[in-house]
Design a protein around this motif. Structure first.
Motif, short mmCIF file in Angstrom:
data_model
loop_
_atom_site.label_atom_id
_atom_site.label_comp_id
_atom_site.label_asym_id
_atom_site.label_seq_id
_atom_site.Cartn_x
_atom_site.Cartn_y
_atom_site.Cartn_z
N HIS A 197 0.83 -1.20 0.00
CA HIS A 197 0.00 0.00 0.00
C HIS A 197 0.87 1.26 0.00
O HIS A 197 0.55 2.24 -0.69
N GLN A 198 1.95 1.24 0.76
CA GLN A 198 2.85 2.39 0.80
C GLN A 198 3.48 2.63 -0.58
O GLN A 198 3.57 3.78 -1.03
N GLN A 199 3.89 1.55 -1.23
CA GLN A 199 4.46 1.68 -2.56
C GLN A 199 3.43 2.19 -3.57
O GLN A 199 3.73 3.04 -4.41
N TYR A 200 2.22 1.69 -3.45
CA TYR A 200 1.15 2.11 -4.36
C TYR A 200 0.86 3.60 -4.18
O TYR A 200 0.70 4.35 -5.17
N THR A 201 0.79 4.06 -2.92
CA THR A 201 0.55 5.47 -2.65
C THR A 201 1.67 6.33 -3.22
O THR A 201 1.44 7.41 -3.77
N HIS A 202 2.90 5.85 -3.11
CA HIS A 202 4.05 6.58 -3.62
C HIS A 202 3.97 6.72 -5.14
O HIS A 202 4.21 7.82 -5.69
N VAL A 203 3.62 5.65 -5.85
CA VAL A 203 3.53 5.71 -7.30
C VAL A 203 2.39 6.62 -7.74
O VAL A 203 2.53 7.39 -8.70
N ASP A 223 16.84 -14.60 -4.22
CA ASP A 223 17.19 -13.22 -3.96
C ASP A 223 16.34 -12.66 -2.84
O ASP A 223 15.21 -13.09 -2.60
N LYS A 224 16.87 -11.64 -2.18
CA LYS A 224 16.12 -10.96 -1.14
C LYS A 224 14.95 -10.23 -1.77
O LYS A 224 15.09 -9.52 -2.75
N LEU A 225 13.78 -10.39 -1.16
CA LEU A 225 12.56 -9.88 -1.78
C LEU A 225 12.48 -8.37 -1.65
O LEU A 225 12.72 -7.81 -0.61
N SER A 226 12.12 -7.72 -2.75
CA SER A 226 11.78 -6.30 -2.77
C SER A 226 10.97 -6.09 -4.03
O SER A 226 10.89 -6.95 -4.88
N LEU A 227 10.35 -4.92 -4.15
CA LEU A 227 9.60 -4.66 -5.37
C LEU A 227 10.52 -4.60 -6.57
O LEU A 227 10.10 -4.86 -7.69
N ALA A 228 11.76 -4.27 -6.37
CA ALA A 228 12.70 -4.19 -7.49
C ALA A 228 13.34 -5.53 -7.78
O ALA A 228 13.64 -5.86 -8.91
N TYR A 261 5.78 -0.60 -13.05
CA TYR A 261 6.02 -1.93 -13.63
C TYR A 261 6.22 -2.96 -12.52
O TYR A 261 5.70 -4.07 -12.60
N LYS A 262 6.98 -2.59 -11.48
CA LYS A 262 7.23 -3.51 -10.38
C LYS A 262 5.96 -3.77 -9.58
O LYS A 262 5.73 -4.91 -9.13
N LEU A 263 5.15 -2.76 -9.39
CA LEU A 263 3.87 -2.97 -8.71
C LEU A 263 2.99 -3.94 -9.49
O LEU A 263 2.37 -4.86 -8.92
N GLU A 264 2.90 -3.72 -10.78
CA GLU A 264 2.07 -4.58 -11.62
C GLU A 264 2.60 -6.01 -11.63
O GLU A 264 1.82 -6.98 -11.57
N ASP A 265 3.91 -6.15 -11.69
CA ASP A 265 4.51 -7.49 -11.67
C ASP A 265 4.26 -8.18 -10.33
O ASP A 265 3.95 -9.37 -10.29
#
Length: 308
Positions: free
Chosen positions: A124-130, A254-259, A156-160
């Motif tokens: 949600h925080q990432q979505y608000t930022h985008v 790999d360590k998880l992140s949106l990227a 793109y990362k959110l959608e993925d």
């Protein structure tokens, strides 16, 4: 000049007739003709010998390469057999190898599930930022103070991430998939908003070039390139869907992140093919067509004779 065997005699007679046109030529030119023909024969024989030797050398080289390849294949086979024996003997040293392997897989999946849970909470925080970045880009469109690449990267990362989360949930739980679809519903609206903004920027490429804002044009083309590559990857995934089977729901290390997500492997919802390249080319075609039409309507009134 090449002649067939049936015409060789006739060809020889015609050539002698050209060389010995008069009766006296038999007395004065016979030796010269003989020497000339002998030289030609020597040249032809030398050329034939060279060609035949070259062919033999090529054949010999091919045979040697084939024998060497056979030896290399035999060495590889021997090495693989040795590796297999070492692997089998190493497993025999551990009496509970199967149990250790299962515990290792369970632990790895637990760690990745925990990482996915953390990432899910940050969504949600990432979505608000985008969304804030999207609103800021639209507000600063006139000044050209926006970064298409950065905005597209996070979107793109959110959608993925959405597609992967729906893929994991949809493996066995339809209710969870429906709940996640409702939660991620805003992403589709955000993607549509971004696409509208992207094509709005594309429509102004000519003005951007006149204003020397080529950096924005490069960003636009890079976004189209990334989406085109993703479309091709989606098509390849469709073609090979029956061949790729994952051993674990949470694959990757790999360590998880949106990227860079630990969800880089495993099931996912099918990505929508966007065809940005075709849309951009169609938009450029329409723009050029309008410019040419406007030119001939407004600016080319005095060019009637030239155009005719």
């Amino acid at each position: 000049e090449l002649v067939s065997d049936g015409n060789a005699r006739q060809y020889a007679i015609q050539r002698l007739a050209k060389l010995l046109r008069h009766p006296d030529d038999l007395a004065y030119k016979a030796d010269d003709v003989r020497r000339k023909l002998a030289q030609e024969k020597l040249l032809i024989d030398a050329q034939l010998n060279t060609d035949v030797r070259r062919q033999f050398d090529d054949v010999q080289e091919g045979l040697e390469l084939m024998y060497a390849t056979g030896g290399q294949i035999g060495n590889v086979k021997t090495d693989m057999q040795q590796v297999d024996r070492l692997c089998t003997s190493a497993q025999s040293y551990l009496t509970n190898f199967d149990r250790i392997q299962k515990i290792s897989i369970a632990n790895r999946n637990f760690v990745r599930a925990n990482e996915f849970y953390k990432q899910f909470n940050e969504f949600h925080q990432q979505y608000t930022h985008v969304r804030a970045m999207m609103a800021d880009a639209k507000a600063n469109f006139g000044q050209g103070n926006f970064n298409l690449l950065r905005l597209h990267y996070f979107l793109y990362k959110l959608e993925d991430f959405r597609n992967r989360a729906l893929g994991f949930a949809g493996v066995n739980d339809a209710d969870a998939e429906q709940t996640l679809s409702q939660m991620f519903g805003g992403i589709d609206e955000l993607v549509q908003e971004f696409e509208a903004f992207l094509w709005h920027v594309a429509e102004g490429m000519y003005d951007l070039a006149l204003r020397n804002r080529t950096n924005i044009i490069v960003q636009l083309l890079k976004v189209v390139e990334v989406e085109e590559a993703a479309d091709r990857a989606q098509e390849r995934e469709k073609e090979g869907a029956g061949l790729a089977h994952r051993q674990s729901v949470f694959g990757g290390s790999d360590k998880l992140s949106l990227a860079s997500s630990a969800l880089s492997r495993g099931p996912r919802k099918e990505r929508r093919v966007k065809n940005y390249k075709q849309k951009l080319l169609a938009l450029i075609h329409d723009f050029i067509d309008r410019r040419v039409s406007d030119f001939f309507k407004n600016d080319a009134k005095g060019l009637g004779e030239v155009t005719e």
